[in-house]
Motif scaffolding. Structure first.
Motif, PDB file in Angstrom:
ATOM      1  N   LEU A 100       0.829  -1.210   0.000  1.00 56.30           N
ATOM      2  CA  LEU A 100       0.000   0.000   0.000  1.00 56.30           C
ATOM      3  C   LEU A 100       0.862   1.257   0.000  1.00 56.30           C
ATOM      4  O   LEU A 100       0.567   2.230  -0.700  1.00 56.30           O
ATOM      5  N   LEU A 101       1.927   1.242   0.785  1.00 58.79           N
ATOM      6  CA  LEU A 101       2.822   2.392   0.859  1.00 58.79           C
ATOM      7  C   LEU A 101       3.464   2.666  -0.498  1.00 58.79           C
ATOM      8  O   LEU A 101       3.520   3.813  -0.957  1.00 58.79           O
ATOM      9  N   LEU A 102       3.934   1.633  -1.172  1.00 56.53           N
ATOM     10  CA  LEU A 102       4.540   1.814  -2.487  1.00 56.53           C
ATOM     11  C   LEU A 102       3.520   2.285  -3.523  1.00 56.53           C
ATOM     12  O   LEU A 102       3.832   3.140  -4.363  1.00 56.53           O
ATOM     13  N   ALA A 103       2.313   1.759  -3.484  1.00 58.32           N
ATOM     14  CA  ALA A 103       1.278   2.170  -4.439  1.00 58.32           C
ATOM     15  C   ALA A 103       0.911   3.642  -4.250  1.00 58.32           C
ATOM     16  O   ALA A 103       0.811   4.395  -5.226  1.00 58.32           O
ATOM     17  N   LEU A 104       0.742   4.068  -3.015  1.00 61.24           N
ATOM     18  CA  LEU A 104       0.404   5.471  -2.767  1.00 61.24           C
ATOM     19  C   LEU A 104       1.582   6.385  -3.084  1.00 61.24           C
ATOM     20  O   LEU A 104       1.399   7.480  -3.627  1.00 61.24           O
ATOM     21  N   GLY A 105       2.783   5.945  -2.750  1.00 62.08           N
ATOM     22  CA  GLY A 105       3.966   6.734  -3.079  1.00 62.08           C
ATOM     23  C   GLY A 105       4.139   6.898  -4.573  1.00 62.08           C
ATOM     24  O   GLY A 105       4.533   7.970  -5.061  1.00 62.08           O
ATOM     25  N   TYR A 106       3.847   5.854  -5.325  1.00 63.06           N
ATOM     26  CA  TYR A 106       3.944   5.937  -6.781  1.00 63.06           C
ATOM     27  C   TYR A 106       2.882   6.874  -7.347  1.00 63.06           C
ATOM     28  O   TYR A 106       3.154   7.621  -8.296  1.00 63.06           O
ATOM     29  N   ALA A 107       1.699   6.873  -6.771  1.00 63.49           N
ATOM     30  CA  ALA A 107       0.652   7.801  -7.214  1.00 63.49           C
ATOM     31  C   ALA A 107       1.090   9.248  -6.974  1.00 63.49           C
ATOM     32  O   ALA A 107       0.882  10.119  -7.829  1.00 63.49           O
ATOM     33  N   ILE A 108       1.715   9.499  -5.843  1.00 65.72           N
ATOM     34  CA  ILE A 108       2.217  10.849  -5.553  1.00 65.72           C
ATOM     35  C   ILE A 108       3.327  11.220  -6.535  1.00 65.72           C
ATOM     36  O   ILE A 108       3.357  12.325  -7.073  1.00 65.72           O
ATOM     37  N   TYR A 109       4.231  10.299  -6.785  1.00 65.14           N
ATOM     38  CA  TYR A 109       5.337  10.540  -7.706  1.00 65.14           C
ATOM     39  C   TYR A 109       4.831  10.871  -9.109  1.00 65.14           C
ATOM     40  O   TYR A 109       5.269  11.858  -9.720  1.00 65.14           O
ATOM     41  N   VAL A 110       3.915  10.079  -9.630  1.00 64.36           N
ATOM     42  CA  VAL A 110       3.393  10.308 -10.979  1.00 64.36           C
ATOM     43  C   VAL A 110       2.671  11.646 -11.050  1.00 64.36           C
ATOM     44  O   VAL A 110       2.846  12.409 -12.000  1.00 64.36           O
ATOM     45  N   THR A 111       1.892  11.949 -10.044  1.00 67.74           N
ATOM     46  CA  THR A 111       1.156  13.220 -10.035  1.00 67.74           C
ATOM     47  C   THR A 111       2.098  14.405 -10.022  1.00 67.74           C
ATOM     48  O   THR A 111       1.917  15.361 -10.790  1.00 67.74           O
ATOM     49  N   LEU A 112       3.119  14.356  -9.170  1.00 70.63           N
ATOM     50  CA  LEU A 112       4.054  15.467  -9.114  1.00 70.63           C
ATOM     51  C   LEU A 112       4.868  15.601 -10.390  1.00 70.63           C
ATOM     52  O   LEU A 112       5.163  16.713 -10.838  1.00 70.63           O
ATOM     53  N   ARG A 113       5.235  14.502 -11.002  1.00 67.41           N
ATOM     54  CA  ARG A 113       5.965  14.555 -12.276  1.00 67.41           C
ATOM     55  C   ARG A 113       5.110  15.177 -13.361  1.00 67.41           C
ATOM     56  O   ARG A 113       5.603  15.924 -14.201  1.00 67.41           O
ATOM     57  N   ILE A 114       3.821  14.877 -13.377  1.00 67.32           N
ATOM     58  CA  ILE A 114       2.928  15.461 -14.384  1.00 67.32           C
ATOM     59  C   ILE A 114       2.730  16.952 -14.126  1.00 67.32           C
ATOM     60  O   ILE A 114       2.731  17.757 -15.045  1.00 67.32           O
ATOM     61  N   TRP A 115       2.574  17.328 -12.866  1.00 68.74           N
ATOM     62  CA  TRP A 115       2.344  18.725 -12.545  1.00 68.74           C
ATOM     63  C   TRP A 115       3.553  19.608 -12.858  1.00 68.74           C
ATOM     64  O   TRP A 115       3.405  20.759 -13.237  1.00 68.74           O
ATOM     65  N   PHE A 116       4.748  19.090 -12.622  1.00 69.01           N
ATOM     66  CA  PHE A 116       5.952  19.924 -12.750  1.00 69.01           C
ATOM     67  C   PHE A 116       6.776  19.594 -13.992  1.00 69.01           C
ATOM     68  O   PHE A 116       7.997  19.668 -13.976  1.00 69.01           O
TER      69      PHE A 116
END
Length: 118
Positions: A100-116
């Motif tokens: 769960l931690l890795l899945a949520l961390g990956y969601a945060i990573y992808v979102t931040l990469r798209i935003w910036f």
């Protein structure tokens, strides 16, 4: 046999989650409808996901240091698995927490990469 099926499905779901995120990252700034590519979560979702991920990280670290993890589920609410007496249940719950931690961390990573994107 049930455990093998459970872990195989968890790994397959993790791989699908990874491929979905990679497909989003491969898209340009705009999709086929000329709209901005959206991340996995929005601004409020990013804060909630970050909070849940921090809680899970603390739960994993606490379980590693103390050698005990609370049972995750309705059937065994309030039960604590220790590494010394219930090693199989301990590691299965640790696997679930880390997954769960890795899945949520990956969601945060992808979102931040798209935003910036530059």
């Amino acid at each position: 046999m049930r455990d093998l099926l459970y872990y195989s499905l968890m790994l397959l779901l993790g791989f699908a989650w990874y491929r979905f995120g990679q497909n989003l990252l491969r898209k340009g700034r705009r999709d086929e409808n000329d709209e901005l590519t959206k991340g996995l979560v929005g601004p409020v979702g990013l804060l909630v996901t970050g909070g849940v991920a921090c809680y899970l990280l603390l739960a994993v670290l606490r379980a590693l240091v103390r050698g005990e993890v609370p049972c995750l589920g309705k059937a065994c609410a309030g039960q604590v698995y220790t590494l010394a007496t219930h090693a199989g249940e301990y590691w299965s719950n640790m696997f679930y927490l880390v997954w769960l931690l890795l899945a949520l961390g990956y969601a945060i990573y992808v979102t931040l990469r798209i935003w910036f994107r530059a």
